[in-house]
Every structure is written in structure tokens, then in C-alpha cells.
Design an enzyme around this catalytic site. Sequence first.
Site, short mmCIF file in Angstrom:
data_model
loop_
_atom_site.label_atom_id
_atom_site.label_comp_id
_atom_site.label_asym_id
_atom_site.label_seq_id
_atom_site.Cartn_x
_atom_site.Cartn_y
_atom_site.Cartn_z
N ASP A 223 0.77 -1.18 0.01
CA ASP A 223 0.03 0.00 0.10
C ASP A 223 0.81 1.12 -0.20
OD1 ASP A 223 -2.89 1.01 0.46
OD2 ASP A 223 -1.99 1.88 2.00
N GLU A 274 14.21 -15.81 0.30
CA GLU A 274 14.50 -16.88 1.13
C GLU A 274 13.62 -17.81 0.78
OE1 GLU A 274 15.07 -15.50 5.29
OE2 GLU A 274 16.18 -13.96 4.60
C1 BGC Z 1 -5.46 2.26 -0.56
C2 BGC Z 1 -6.66 3.15 -0.28
C3 BGC Z 1 -6.16 3.76 1.24
C4 BGC Z 1 -4.89 4.28 1.26
C5 BGC Z 1 -4.32 4.60 2.58
C6 BGC Z 1 -4.39 3.20 -0.68
O1 BGC Z 1 -3.68 3.69 -1.81
O2 BGC Z 1 -5.56 1.68 -1.66
O3 BGC Z 1 -7.75 2.20 -0.08
O4 BGC Z 1 -7.30 4.63 1.73
O5 BGC Z 1 -3.89 3.49 0.61
O6 BGC Z 1 -3.99 3.31 3.24
#
Ligand code: BGC
Length: 576
Positions: A223, A274
Site C-alpha cells: 500500500d 529466502e
Molecule cells: C489504498 C486506499 C487507502 C490508502 C491509505 C491506498 O492507496 O488503496 O484504500 O485508503 O492507501 O492506506
Amino acid sequence: MSTTATLATLSDSDHMADPNWWRQAAVYQIYPRSFYDSNGDGLGDIKGITAKVPYLKALGIDAVWLSPFYPSALADGGYDVDDYRNVDPKLGTLADFDEMAAALHEAGIKLIADIVPNHSSNRHEWFKEALASPKGSAARDRYIFRDGLGENGELPPADWDSVFGGPAWERITEPDGTPGQWYMHIFAKEQPDFNWSNREVRDDFLKTLRFWSDRGVDGFRIDVAHALTKDLAEPLLSKAQLPREGENAMGAHPYWDRDEVHEIYAEWRQLFNEYNPPRTAVAEAWVHAERRARYASPEGLGQAFNFDLLQADFDATQFRSVITKNLAEAKASGASSTWVFSNHDVVRHATRYGLPQGGRKDGDGKDGDGKDRGQDGKDWLLAGGPKDELDAELGLRRARAASLLMFALPGSAYLYQGEELGLQEVAEIPDVDRQDPAFFRNAGVEVGRDGCRVPLPWSPEGSSFGFGDGEPHLPQPEWFANFAVEVQEGADDSTLEFYRKALELRGRLQAAEELLWHANASAEVLHFSRPGGWHSVTNFGTEPVELPEGTVVVSSGPLDGGKLPSDTTAWLLTDN
Ligand code: BGC
């Protein structure tokens, strides 16, 4: 090569052991809270996913990517994580997770977990400890705390905005009850940013990656992978001094896409390697195209999302240029390309393509009717989604054509739950039911992303269309009945059966990561082939066109004799 020779396929066990399984995988994103509710509490859960493994198997996908399933107060749909090495009790237990992983693997499906490293939730043990500890303490150093400006520190350390609207800094109350320092949060205030200069933070994430890898997770979706490292040297730049969109190509922004972030991923890569097969990763990195390669390199995460096709209009010229550019970039970085039209953050593509601008073409083949609507659908949502603005039938036809084209491309295809049902965005969610912080922090400017996160309809009947026995956590509209899995299963022209057929063929037709463009009399037709005589032809224009030579094996809509109607894709096999 003969047609029959191209239909060879890998067995499930070959696929599971193949270190390159990810390169051309069809990956299905599950938003766990809205997939299937096994215990009637209105929230989808882990056991619900396990119960639907036969459905996933029949769909023909190679991997499942689970959006966050960790303990969370759901301030941002689970992207506010309380504990990275556990399962949200609302969704199940670690034992349920193990059972789900085993069932997926048994079915030959890989498992990708979402890792949220930029920020934790404000309920994370470390953040609670930071609040209870004094300024300058080791506990505070795991996050980004600064003194405020102004005589009494009453102003934020910088005037930066958070992505969801409102300030990116929040003031705390010190343990002695006095107004205190500020902490940084790029997203909601319930999502404090970690300090990635702190070794303890780095080590803890290595521990988390190992924890899930040891439990059988095959890969990770990272993310906001481009946000982790920050230049917070004083004085902090003001908003007016921040590099603007288009100016940050050299990693010069204080908190987006800085070069140092790749040191972190190099360390992660060592850990991934790993394992056998090595664990994979895909970066969610909204960076300039030329900066994507480092995230996607074999020394880094290995693959990165490209959202270019998602952002393009339904237009032959735009599609071709995006495809050509991205294939070249992926090749240069050693990764395979990634393609995606829908996910949990954007308006569903069946809706986007049915909206006036960037979607519909008038009878003369020119672009839309000039109404001031964004192609991303956000304005339309904000306006309450009036029905006369949306041509849902056109949107779905184009979405099916685009998806079939995507499945023919070299690289991985990422699908989002519900698109295989042809679901439209749900516009009619009452404000009182909305959950997305983007709505609360940006009232009147955005309605947020709840419309693509409504629980799936499995059955045309029942209070939640078969999602579960309880009240679904987001309300489903009446029209969901028409899209239910049970309605579509076995129905020849249904979107579900179309996806199943396309994915099954894609699995069998897997070819080298090469694409050859073929000329067509119409500039509005895209025709390319893959090794083994496998052709994909899409008609973006308004008039039916002649199909090239070959045997049609699947099409996104009905064909018109030997012709390919407008907004339709067909796959053909030839003997060369
Ligand atoms: C996720 C979102 C989220 C954000 C913060 C993003 O890019 O896909 O759904 O709100 O990251 O974590």
C-alpha cells in the site's frame, strides 16, 4: 504452431511451484468485508472466503489479493491497522486464515496479502505508547512527531493537506493534559505515519512479512509504496514550496517517491528470496511512469501497478499508446506489466464507461456530448448519480470489451470483486450509511469510495441478496438482484459466464510475453496477436467492422455475422 498445440496448460501443482507464476497471473481482489458473510453479522469474513473457494476456482483466476483483514476500527476500511500479525476478530481468527490459505492452495490459487507500511492505526500498541511517552522518547520516534509553529505551538509544523482532505498534522494532548506536539498523517488522522528512518520500524515489518510468508502467503500488495521515506529536514517546506504534479520526477518531493525508499525494498527482496518459490510483491506507487521501474525491478518489489489504462478514456489511440509504453517499461525493468480497470478506490469501470465524457461517443464518432463530467465518475457520484447521465448498458458493453482486451495482454491482470458480475457503482448510498473517510474529511467535494465496496449479491432474493443473514454493512440497491451470481450462473450471455470462459481460455493460451500489433483499415480498431496464433481485436468505433481471419473462441458481446460490432472485443485463433 497449430491451434491445438497452443492449448497446453500447466497443472495446478506446476503452477504452485513455478517461481514465475505471477508474471501473467489473473489476480482477483477481494475486499473481505464485502465478499461473503458466513456468520450473519453483516460483515464479510475469512470463513466466507473459504466457503467461496469453489466459486473462485470456477472463475479461473490464479491468485487472490486480500485487502486488509487485520484488526482495525475501520476508520479507512481496514487500511488503518491495529496489529499487523493478526486477523480482525470481526473477520475470524488466525486458524480461519490458515484454513482459507490451505483451501485456496488446494484449489491451485495463490494468496496475496495487503501490507500497509506507511501508517498504522491510532489504536496500534506503538502509537498508544507514543502518546503516553514524553516528547523525544524512543516511542515517539517510531512515528513522525514535531513541535507546532506559533507562539505556543498551536499551528501545525507545516500547512500540508492530507490525501483525504483537511490538514496532514494532528495535535495531541500530552500525558500531563497540556496541548502538545503534532503528528503527521498523509491519510486520515486515525492513520499516523511511521518514521521509516527508525530501525525498529524496519525490523518490525520484516517480522510481519516473515510471519505471513511462513503462514503460506505467496505475495504482497504494498500500500502506498512510494510514501514511506520522508525528508523532514527543518524548516519544512510550505505547501506553496512543494514540488507540483509533474515536477517531482527526480524524487524531490519531501514525502512522495523518494529514492531512499528503495533501500527498504532491497531488504524486503532479500527476505522474499529466502522462500521457494520466492514471495512476490506488487507496489501501489502513484509515480511518474519513468520512476515506476525501480519499484518493479527484480532487486526491489518485482512488480508495480500501472493505472494508466484505468485512467484512459475508452479510446483506441489512448489504449494503444498506454499498452505500448507500459510493455516497454516493464520489459526494461525485468518485471511483467500489470493491468487493472477497477479496484476498491475507483468508480467501477462499467459505470465510468457509461458516463458522458471519456466514455460515450455520439453518432458521428466524435467524443462525448460535452457535458462537464469527469471520466473518473467522481463528479457524477457527487451529483447523486442521476440516471439520465449514465448509459449503464453502454458502460457494461465497453467494460466487457476492455476486460477481454486486458486478458489478452502480456502481464498480470488484476480484477476487482464484482466486475465479473458486471456490477455498476452504487450511487444511491445515504450519507448516514457512508463509511469512507474521504467523504467525512471532504464533505461536499467527494462522496468517497463506498459505492464500489457494497457487499456482493450472491442470490436474487433475501434481505442481503445472499451476502449473509445479517444486515449488510453498506446498503445494497434493489437492482443488485439482476446481477446476482445465481442469476448469472449457467446463463449463456451473462457477464459471469463470459468472464469464466475468457479466463479459462487465457489460462490455456498463456504465451510468451510478446505482443504484435496488426494494422486495421479502421483507426478505431485495435488488433494484436500473441505467440501461437492468438489474436485479440477490439472495435472502439461506432460501426461494425470486418473480423480478420481465424476462429473466434470468445467475444465480449454478440457478433454481427462475420462482423465485430462497436464496443466489442473478440479473440480468434489462427494456425500461424
Ligand atoms: C489504498 C486506499 C487507502 C490508502 C491509505 C491506498 O492507496 O488503496 O484504500 O485508503 O492507501 O492506506
